[in-house]
Design an enzyme around this catalytic site. Structure first.
Site, PDB file in Angstrom:
ATOM      1  N   GLY A  13      42.474  21.817  95.075  1.00 33.76           N
ATOM      2  CA  GLY A  13      41.604  22.169  94.674  1.00 33.76           C
ATOM      3  C   GLY A  13      41.808  22.985  93.301  1.00 33.76           C
ATOM      4  N   GLY A  14      42.650  21.522  92.306  1.00 29.14           N
ATOM      5  CA  GLY A  14      43.437  22.568  91.625  1.00 29.14           C
ATOM      6  C   GLY A  14      42.862  21.215  89.906  1.00 29.14           C
ATOM      7  N   THR A  15      41.707  20.567  90.437  1.00 24.65           N
ATOM      8  CA  THR A  15      41.508  20.222  89.184  1.00 24.65           C
ATOM      9  C   THR A  15      40.427  20.534  87.753  1.00 24.65           C
ATOM     10  OG1 THR A  15      39.229  19.320  90.965  1.00 24.65           O
ATOM     11  CG2 THR A  15      41.402  17.768  91.238  1.00 24.65           C
ATOM     12  N   GLY A  17      38.429  24.594  87.025  1.00 21.72           N
ATOM     13  CA  GLY A  17      38.414  26.279  87.313  1.00 21.72           C
ATOM     14  C   GLY A  17      39.521  26.699  87.703  1.00 21.72           C
ATOM     15  N   GLY A  19      41.653  27.047  89.864  1.00 23.03           N
ATOM     16  CA  GLY A  19      42.960  26.142  90.206  1.00 23.03           C
ATOM     17  C   GLY A  19      43.368  25.684  89.154  1.00 23.03           C
ATOM     18  N   SER A 136      37.347  36.274  97.771  1.00 22.54           N
ATOM     19  CA  SER A 136      35.940  36.417  97.348  1.00 22.54           C
ATOM     20  C   SER A 136      35.549  38.022  97.413  1.00 22.54           C
ATOM     21  CB  SER A 136      34.790  35.323  97.174  1.00 22.54           C
ATOM     22  OG  SER A 136      33.807  36.148  96.512  1.00 22.54           O
ATOM     23  N   TYR A 149      28.535  32.059 102.662  1.00 24.84           N
ATOM     24  CA  TYR A 149      30.366  32.110 101.819  1.00 24.84           C
ATOM     25  C   TYR A 149      30.879  33.340 101.988  1.00 24.84           C
ATOM     26  CZ  TYR A 149      32.811  32.095  97.281  1.00 24.84           C
ATOM     27  OH  TYR A 149      34.163  32.458  96.661  1.00 24.84           O
TER      28      TYR A 149
HETATM   29  N1  LIG Z   1      34.229  31.231  90.438  1.00 25.84           N
HETATM   30  C1  LIG Z   1      33.463  31.787  90.956  1.00 25.84           C
HETATM   31  O1  LIG Z   1      33.092  33.179  89.979  1.00 25.84           O
HETATM   32  C2  LIG Z   1      34.482  32.369  91.964  1.00 25.84           C
HETATM   33  C3  LIG Z   1      34.369  33.864  92.511  1.00 25.84           C
HETATM   34  C4  LIG Z   1      34.871  34.478  93.765  1.00 25.84           C
HETATM   35  C5  LIG Z   1      35.472  33.013  94.231  1.00 25.84           C
HETATM   36  N2  LIG Z   1      36.173  31.400  94.038  1.00 25.84           N
HETATM   37  C6  LIG Z   1      36.785  31.139  94.903  1.00 25.84           C
HETATM   38  O2  LIG Z   1      37.525  30.625  93.461  1.00 25.84           O
HETATM   39  C7  LIG Z   1      37.686  29.013  94.067  1.00 25.84           C
HETATM   40  C8  LIG Z   1      38.082  28.442  93.098  1.00 25.84           C
HETATM   41  O3  LIG Z   1      36.879  28.644  92.074  1.00 25.84           O
HETATM   42  P1  LIG Z   1      35.752  27.784  90.835  1.00 25.84           P
HETATM   43  O4  LIG Z   1      35.261  28.400  90.239  1.00 25.84           O
HETATM   44  O5  LIG Z   1      37.454  27.912  89.852  1.00 25.84           O
HETATM   45  O6  LIG Z   1      35.954  26.384  91.733  1.00 25.84           O
HETATM   46  P2  LIG Z   1      35.633  25.097  90.895  1.00 25.84           P
HETATM   47  O7  LIG Z   1      35.889  25.110  90.000  1.00 25.84           O
HETATM   48  O8  LIG Z   1      33.984  24.359  91.550  1.00 25.84           O
HETATM   49  O9  LIG Z   1      37.090  23.963  91.334  1.00 25.84           O
HETATM   50  C9  LIG Z   1      36.911  23.652  92.943  1.00 25.84           C
HETATM   51  C10 LIG Z   1      38.146  22.857  93.009  1.00 25.84           C
HETATM   52  O10 LIG Z   1      38.046  22.744  95.079  1.00 25.84           O
HETATM   53  C11 LIG Z   1      37.788  20.744  94.911  1.00 25.84           C
HETATM   54  N3  LIG Z   1      36.805  21.003  95.855  1.00 25.84           N
HETATM   55  C12 LIG Z   1      35.557  21.869  96.542  1.00 25.84           C
HETATM   56  N4  LIG Z   1      34.977  21.093  97.512  1.00 25.84           N
HETATM   57  C13 LIG Z   1      36.509  20.442  98.382  1.00 25.84           C
HETATM   58  C14 LIG Z   1      36.842  19.804  99.443  1.00 25.84           C
HETATM   59  N5  LIG Z   1      35.556  19.812 100.564  1.00 25.84           N
HETATM   60  N6  LIG Z   1      37.922  18.982  99.712  1.00 25.84           N
HETATM   61  C15 LIG Z   1      38.502  19.428  97.945  1.00 25.84           C
HETATM   62  N7  LIG Z   1      38.210  19.486  97.104  1.00 25.84           N
HETATM   63  C16 LIG Z   1      37.491  20.099  97.479  1.00 25.84           C
HETATM   64  C17 LIG Z   1      37.233  20.681  93.615  1.00 25.84           C
HETATM   65  O11 LIG Z   1      37.190  19.421  93.155  1.00 25.84           O
HETATM   66  P3  LIG Z   1      36.301  18.108  93.362  1.00 25.84           P
HETATM   67  O12 LIG Z   1      35.270  19.088  92.194  1.00 25.84           O
HETATM   68  O13 LIG Z   1      37.433  17.502  93.120  1.00 25.84           O
HETATM   69  O14 LIG Z   1      35.982  18.345  94.687  1.00 25.84           O
HETATM   70  C18 LIG Z   1      37.841  21.462  92.416  1.00 25.84           C
HETATM   71  O15 LIG Z   1      39.020  21.775  92.460  1.00 25.84           O
HETATM   72  C19 LIG Z   1      37.031  28.313  95.689  1.00 25.84           C
HETATM   73  O16 LIG Z   1      37.826  28.732  96.285  1.00 25.84           O
HETATM   74  C20 LIG Z   1      35.865  30.092  95.176  1.00 25.84           C
HETATM   75  O17 LIG Z   1      35.441  29.443  96.323  1.00 25.84           O
HETATM   76  C21 LIG Z   1      34.911  31.333  92.808  1.00 25.84           C
END
Ligand SMILES: NC(=O)c1ccc[n+]([C@@H]2O[C@H](COP(=O)([O-])OP(=O)(O)OC[C@H]3O[C@@H](n4cnc5c(N)ncnc54)[C@H](OP(=O)(O)O)[C@@H]3O)[C@@H](O)[C@H]2O)c1
Length: 247
Positions: A13-15, A17, A19, A136, A149
């Protein structure tokens, strides 16, 4: 010498946010990184970060794709120093509106995905390396609309403890970083632009620091746990502006 010179890392998930922020910090520090995601456009954009970045399509809900990812990591990087298991997904739904399909998808990506990503990649982590998960703060708070979640991430917190014990004989540390409200393109939720703005506002109002965090603030914590916290394992570091403790 740069901080991560000669290091090899995998970021699931490095594309975008958080990651992507971890990937950028690793590459700027001299590491070679293999990142994953599903969206081809974002994968192509990630490749532009330079020759030490490898972007591989992998859906973490599919075990055959995870096994093939492990083969690609082996041939591209060989043994790795660091794995960041970051892929995650959240749908804001109160209990009464949660369907079997959305429940299964949430647990499929966050829980099963994290488990089997680790199962296939742990054998490639070198002795003395480390693994950091993204959980989270929802897994210890009662944020309405986040029951599935929260449960899916609480399970990952438990995996961290057991994986840490199981990988200790190989000198591999296993930890998690637990973010609060972080300003990523998705804000961590599958929602409309309008709902996302509302969600961000709720975050800014309820977070004791009265703001959301940045992906770079989380990335700094991930890399601290991954490389600097050499006497720490089975731990979950909270990065939430005081939400869990003071909110
Ligand atoms: N943002 C927040 O406020 C927050 C708070 C607490 C925890 N988190 C956690 O932190 C992590 C990163 O969050 P973020 O907000 O940076 O997320 P994000 O921007 O939505 O990025 C998520 C990443 O996961 C990939 N992904 C999603 N579903 C996938 C699947 N089925 N298979 C492979 N890759 C998948 C996406 O790639 P594609 O789009 O190409 O699929 C993207 O690279 C997540 O685990 C999230 O639950 C986020």
């Amino acid at each position: 010498m740069s901080r991560f010179e000669g290091k090899k890392a995998v970021v699931s998930g490095g594309t975008h946010g958080m990651g992507l922020a971890v990937v950028k910090a690793l590459v700027e520090g001299g590491a070679e990184v293999l990142l994953t995601g599903r969206d081809e456009t974002k994968l192509a954009a990630a490749k532009e970060l330079g020759p030490r970045v490898h972007a591989v399509r992998c859906d973490v809900t599919k075990l055959d794709e995870l096994r093939s990812l492990a083969d690609t990591v082996k041939t591209t990087l060989g043994e790795v120093d660091f794995v960041h298991v970051n892929t995650g997904y959240a749908k804001l739904l109160p209990m009464e509106l949660t369907t079997e399909e959305s429940f299964d998808w949430t647990f499929g990506v966050n829980t099963k995905g994290a488990y089997f990503t680790t199962q296939v990649l742990a054998p490639l982590v070198r002795e003395g390396g480390s693994i950091v998960f993204t959980t989270s703060v929802a897994n210890i708070t009662g944020i309405p609309g986040m029951s599935a979640y929260a449960g899916s991430k609480a399970a990952v917190r438990s995996f961290v403890k057991v994986f840490a014990a199981e990988l200790l004989p190989r000198g591999i540390r296993v930890n998690a970083v637990s973010p609060g409200f972080i300003d990523t393109p998705s804000m961590g939720v599958d929602a409309s632009a309008e709902e996302r703005v509302q969600f961000q506002q709720v975050g800014d109002d309820t977070t004791p620091m009265k703001r959301h965090g940045s992906p770079e603030e989380v990335a700094a914590a991930v890399l601290f746990m991954g490389f600097d916290a050499t006497f720490t394992t089975a731990e979950e570091l909270i990065i939430d502006g005081g939400l869990a403790e003071l909110g």
